[in-house]
Write a protein that holds these residues in place. Structure first.
Motif, PDB file in Angstrom:
ATOM      1  N   MET A   1      -5.727 -23.422 -21.595  1.00 14.32           N
ATOM      2  CA  MET A   1      -5.178 -22.721 -20.543  1.00 14.32           C
ATOM      3  C   MET A   1      -5.545 -23.225 -19.319  1.00 14.32           C
ATOM      4  O   MET A   1      -6.808 -23.278 -19.078  1.00 14.32           O
ATOM      5  N   SER A   2      -4.775 -23.439 -18.252  1.00 15.26           N
ATOM      6  CA  SER A   2      -5.081 -23.718 -16.722  1.00 15.26           C
ATOM      7  C   SER A   2      -4.801 -22.493 -15.900  1.00 15.26           C
ATOM      8  O   SER A   2      -3.449 -22.017 -15.874  1.00 15.26           O
ATOM      9  N   CYS A   3      -5.610 -22.218 -15.236  1.00 15.42           N
ATOM     10  CA  CYS A   3      -5.322 -21.071 -14.167  1.00 15.42           C
ATOM     11  C   CYS A   3      -4.621 -21.722 -12.700  1.00 15.42           C
ATOM     12  O   CYS A   3      -4.449 -21.062 -11.890  1.00 15.42           O
ATOM     13  N   ASN A   4      -4.505 -23.044 -12.919  1.00 16.36           N
ATOM     14  CA  ASN A   4      -3.777 -23.626 -11.713  1.00 16.36           C
ATOM     15  C   ASN A   4      -2.908 -24.460 -12.386  1.00 16.36           C
ATOM     16  O   ASN A   4      -3.026 -25.753 -12.462  1.00 16.36           O
ATOM     17  N   GLY A   5      -1.783 -23.806 -12.915  1.00 15.09           N
ATOM     18  CA  GLY A   5      -0.529 -24.451 -13.675  1.00 15.09           C
ATOM     19  C   GLY A   5       0.422 -25.097 -12.813  1.00 15.09           C
ATOM     20  O   GLY A   5       0.221 -25.211 -11.534  1.00 15.09           O
ATOM     21  N   HIS A   6       1.568 -25.188 -13.346  1.00 13.68           N
ATOM     22  CA  HIS A   6       2.698 -25.680 -12.710  1.00 13.68           C
ATOM     23  C   HIS A   6       3.746 -24.806 -12.725  1.00 13.68           C
ATOM     24  O   HIS A   6       4.002 -24.154 -14.125  1.00 13.68           O
ATOM     25  N   GLY A   7       4.346 -24.512 -11.807  1.00 11.53           N
ATOM     26  CA  GLY A   7       5.493 -23.447 -11.809  1.00 11.53           C
ATOM     27  C   GLY A   7       6.913 -24.175 -12.178  1.00 11.53           C
ATOM     28  O   GLY A   7       7.043 -25.147 -12.352  1.00 11.53           O
ATOM     29  N   ALA A   8       7.818 -23.366 -12.292  1.00 13.74           N
ATOM     30  CA  ALA A   8       9.047 -23.473 -12.844  1.00 13.74           C
ATOM     31  C   ALA A   8       9.890 -23.111 -11.710  1.00 13.74           C
ATOM     32  O   ALA A   8       9.627 -22.051 -10.958  1.00 13.74           O
TER      33      ALA A   8
ATOM     34  N   SER B   1      -9.529 -22.342 -29.492  1.00 17.18           N
ATOM     35  CA  SER B   1      -8.507 -22.454 -28.230  1.00 17.18           C
ATOM     36  C   SER B   1      -8.097 -21.143 -27.537  1.00 17.18           C
ATOM     37  O   SER B   1      -7.973 -20.936 -26.459  1.00 17.18           O
ATOM     38  N   GLU B   2      -7.803 -20.400 -28.386  1.00 18.41           N
ATOM     39  CA  GLU B   2      -7.308 -19.021 -28.118  1.00 18.41           C
ATOM     40  C   GLU B   2      -8.487 -18.206 -27.352  1.00 18.41           C
ATOM     41  O   GLU B   2      -8.178 -17.547 -26.303  1.00 18.41           O
ATOM     42  N   LYS B   3      -9.434 -18.205 -27.958  1.00 20.90           N
ATOM     43  CA  LYS B   3     -10.758 -17.465 -27.364  1.00 20.90           C
ATOM     44  C   LYS B   3     -10.920 -17.794 -26.139  1.00 20.90           C
ATOM     45  O   LYS B   3     -11.267 -17.273 -25.245  1.00 20.90           O
ATOM     46  N   ALA B   4     -10.859 -19.238 -26.046  1.00 24.15           N
ATOM     47  CA  ALA B   4     -11.248 -19.911 -24.712  1.00 24.15           C
ATOM     48  C   ALA B   4     -10.251 -19.516 -23.314  1.00 24.15           C
ATOM     49  O   ALA B   4     -10.551 -19.055 -22.499  1.00 24.15           O
ATOM     50  N   ALA B   5      -9.084 -19.513 -23.943  1.00 25.88           N
ATOM     51  CA  ALA B   5      -7.918 -19.173 -22.839  1.00 25.88           C
ATOM     52  C   ALA B   5      -8.040 -17.572 -22.614  1.00 25.88           C
ATOM     53  O   ALA B   5      -7.942 -17.266 -21.317  1.00 25.88           O
TER      54      ALA B   5
ATOM     55  N   HIS C   1     -11.010 -17.326 -20.218  1.00 23.38           N
ATOM     56  CA  HIS C   1     -10.942 -17.750 -19.045  1.00 23.38           C
ATOM     57  C   HIS C   1      -9.889 -16.800 -18.043  1.00 23.38           C
ATOM     58  O   HIS C   1     -10.357 -16.584 -16.779  1.00 23.38           O
ATOM     59  N   ALA C   2      -9.009 -16.125 -18.509  1.00 23.33           N
ATOM     60  CA  ALA C   2      -8.386 -15.230 -17.848  1.00 23.33           C
ATOM     61  C   ALA C   2      -9.242 -13.998 -17.630  1.00 23.33           C
ATOM     62  O   ALA C   2      -9.126 -13.633 -16.421  1.00 23.33           O
ATOM     63  N   MET C   3      -9.963 -13.665 -18.286  1.00 22.37           N
ATOM     64  CA  MET C   3     -11.012 -12.484 -18.246  1.00 22.37           C
ATOM     65  C   MET C   3     -11.738 -12.661 -16.994  1.00 22.37           C
ATOM     66  O   MET C   3     -12.159 -11.963 -16.178  1.00 22.37           O
ATOM     67  N   GLU C   4     -12.122 -14.159 -16.959  1.00 23.41           N
ATOM     68  CA  GLU C   4     -13.194 -14.185 -16.026  1.00 23.41           C
ATOM     69  C   GLU C   4     -12.353 -14.285 -14.611  1.00 23.41           C
ATOM     70  O   GLU C   4     -13.132 -14.045 -13.594  1.00 23.41           O
ATOM     71  N   HIS C   5     -11.065 -14.901 -14.635  1.00 25.83           N
ATOM     72  CA  HIS C   5     -10.601 -14.822 -13.260  1.00 25.83           C
ATOM     73  C   HIS C   5     -10.527 -13.673 -12.866  1.00 25.83           C
ATOM     74  O   HIS C   5     -10.211 -13.367 -11.564  1.00 25.83           O
ATOM     75  N   LEU C   6     -10.076 -12.635 -13.614  1.00 25.77           N
ATOM     76  CA  LEU C   6      -9.718 -11.275 -13.238  1.00 25.77           C
ATOM     77  C   LEU C   6     -11.086 -10.463 -13.164  1.00 25.77           C
ATOM     78  O   LEU C   6     -11.102  -8.945 -12.881  1.00 25.77           O
TER      79      LEU C   6
ATOM     80  N   ALA D   1      -1.314 -11.218 -18.866  1.00 28.97           N
ATOM     81  CA  ALA D   1      -0.158 -12.100 -18.383  1.00 28.97           C
ATOM     82  C   ALA D   1      -0.728 -13.634 -18.310  1.00 28.97           C
ATOM     83  O   ALA D   1      -0.172 -14.465 -18.345  1.00 28.97           O
ATOM     84  N   LEU D   2      -2.094 -13.761 -17.556  1.00 27.68           N
ATOM     85  CA  LEU D   2      -2.497 -14.942 -17.262  1.00 27.68           C
ATOM     86  C   LEU D   2      -2.915 -15.804 -18.701  1.00 27.68           C
ATOM     87  O   LEU D   2      -2.614 -16.902 -18.654  1.00 27.68           O
ATOM     88  N   ALA D   3      -3.321 -15.170 -19.381  1.00 29.67           N
ATOM     89  CA  ALA D   3      -3.778 -15.706 -20.902  1.00 29.67           C
ATOM     90  C   ALA D   3      -2.503 -16.343 -21.510  1.00 29.67           C
ATOM     91  O   ALA D   3      -2.528 -17.100 -22.346  1.00 29.67           O
ATOM     92  N   GLN D   4      -1.368 -15.572 -20.895  1.00 27.42           N
ATOM     93  CA  GLN D   4      -0.087 -16.082 -21.632  1.00 27.42           C
ATOM     94  C   GLN D   4       0.443 -17.507 -21.180  1.00 27.42           C
ATOM     95  O   GLN D   4       1.184 -18.275 -21.583  1.00 27.42           O
ATOM     96  N   ASP D   5      -0.270 -18.174 -20.089  1.00 25.68           N
ATOM     97  CA  ASP D   5      -0.276 -19.613 -19.399  1.00 25.68           C
ATOM     98  C   ASP D   5       1.257 -19.789 -18.959  1.00 25.68           C
ATOM     99  O   ASP D   5       1.792 -20.796 -19.428  1.00 25.68           O
ATOM    100  N   PRO D   6       1.710 -18.736 -18.240  1.00 24.36           N
ATOM    101  CA  PRO D   6       3.044 -19.055 -17.928  1.00 24.36           C
ATOM    102  C   PRO D   6       3.293 -19.901 -16.779  1.00 24.36           C
ATOM    103  O   PRO D   6       2.274 -20.139 -16.063  1.00 24.36           O
ATOM    104  N   GLN D   7       4.532 -20.272 -16.753  1.00 26.08           N
ATOM    105  CA  GLN D   7       5.101 -21.036 -15.617  1.00 26.08           C
ATOM    106  C   GLN D   7       5.702 -20.128 -14.398  1.00 26.08           C
ATOM    107  O   GLN D   7       5.437 -20.586 -13.227  1.00 26.08           O
TER     108      GLN D   7
END
Length: 271
Positions: free
Chosen positions: A1-8, A130-134, A137-142, A168-174
């Motif tokens: 998961m990237s917390c600086n992703g690409h939007g749609a 991979s899931e645990k890392a994502a 990662h999300a919990m750290e950001h929040l 929601a961030l862990a979902q890695d959305p666009q």
């Protein structure tokens, strides 16, 4: 998961929704967002803001109009594909989850699992890592890592809100859709949440009651009243004294900051 992703991109065309026999709750709303845009939807209570959001994430099917995600009608997409691309944080706060914070954030990864709750046996170790890392990662950001083993029901309102944004961030959305994300948060946490959302690089759509927060956060603004779009476009073109005064039935005044920052707004009752 990237917390600086690409939007749609999202294109909303002539959206109309309402139960039969009553005036539509949303009527003729249109707007277009480019990838990475941040849309703030503002308006008085009962303007149709939450109803509009529900149409955008396919909780409600409009009677007329369409919602396109990167050119595809959201109702034509597989539900799992849509869930991988669009995440939602609702205004309604769950009262009692018998789960830990880590459990709640981990739920954001469900759309990415190949076979529902558990991955296939041969993939379980790699997927779990991979899931645990994502999730972490999300919990750290929040900033909720220290709450990981706490029961969700024991948290304050502000802590719960941060956990739900982390999910929601862990979902890695666009596209991230939020209904009043600043609710339950003190001033510092409001600013921190919006600053985090600003830096994600994905498309964000949120309702906000606070006009000053909306003006400082958004790249696009939509002003709703009675289910109709009063104005849509750049915040400085939408959040004007005239528009806000007419929409909220108050006297709005803009205070220029003079330092390149978003202006400040003040409001007073009409005499």
């Amino acid at each position: 998961m990237s917390c600086n992703g690409h939007g749609a991109s999202m294109q909303v065309r002539g959206l109309r929704y309402g139960p039969a026999g009553i005036d539509p709750l949303i009527d003729g709303v249109s707007f277009q967002l480019d990838p990475g845009d941040r849309l703030a939807i503002v308006g008085p209570n009962g303007a149709g803001k939450t109803t509009l959001l529900r149409c955008l994430y396919r909780a409600l099917k409009p009677g007329q109009g369409s919602v396109l995600l990167d050119g595809y009608d959201i109702w034509s997409l597989d539900p799992r594909d849509l869930a991988r691309r669009v995440a939602v944080v609702l205004q309604e706060m769950p009262a009692d989850f018998s789960f830990t914070v880590e459990d709640i954030v981990t739920m954001g990864r469900i759309p990415w699992r190949r076979s529902g709750w558990l991955p296939a046996i041969g993939q379980r170790s790699a997927c779990a890592a991979s899931e645990k890392a994502a999730v972490w990662h999300a919990m750290e950001h929040l900033n909720v890592v220290n709450l990981a083993k706490r029961g969700f029901a024991t948290l304050s309102g502000g802590e719960k809100q941060r956990v739900l944004v982390a999910r929601a961030l862990a979902q890695d959305p666009q596209v991230l859709i939020l209904d009043e994300p600043s609710n339950h948060l003190d001033i510092r946490n409001q600013l921190e949440i919006l600053d985090l959302l600003r830096g994600l690089g994905i498309t964000v759509i949120t309702t906000l009651h606070d006009i000053n927060l909306a003006a400082g956060f958004a790249t696009r603004a939509l002003l709703l009243h009675g289910g109709r779009a009063i104005a849509e476009g750049l915040p400085e073109d939408v959040l004007t004294e005239a528009n806000l005064s007419a929409t909220f039935s108050v006297k709005a005044h803009i205070h220029a900051t003079g330092n390149g920052s978003a202006p400040n707004f003040s409001f007073a009752l009409r005499a």
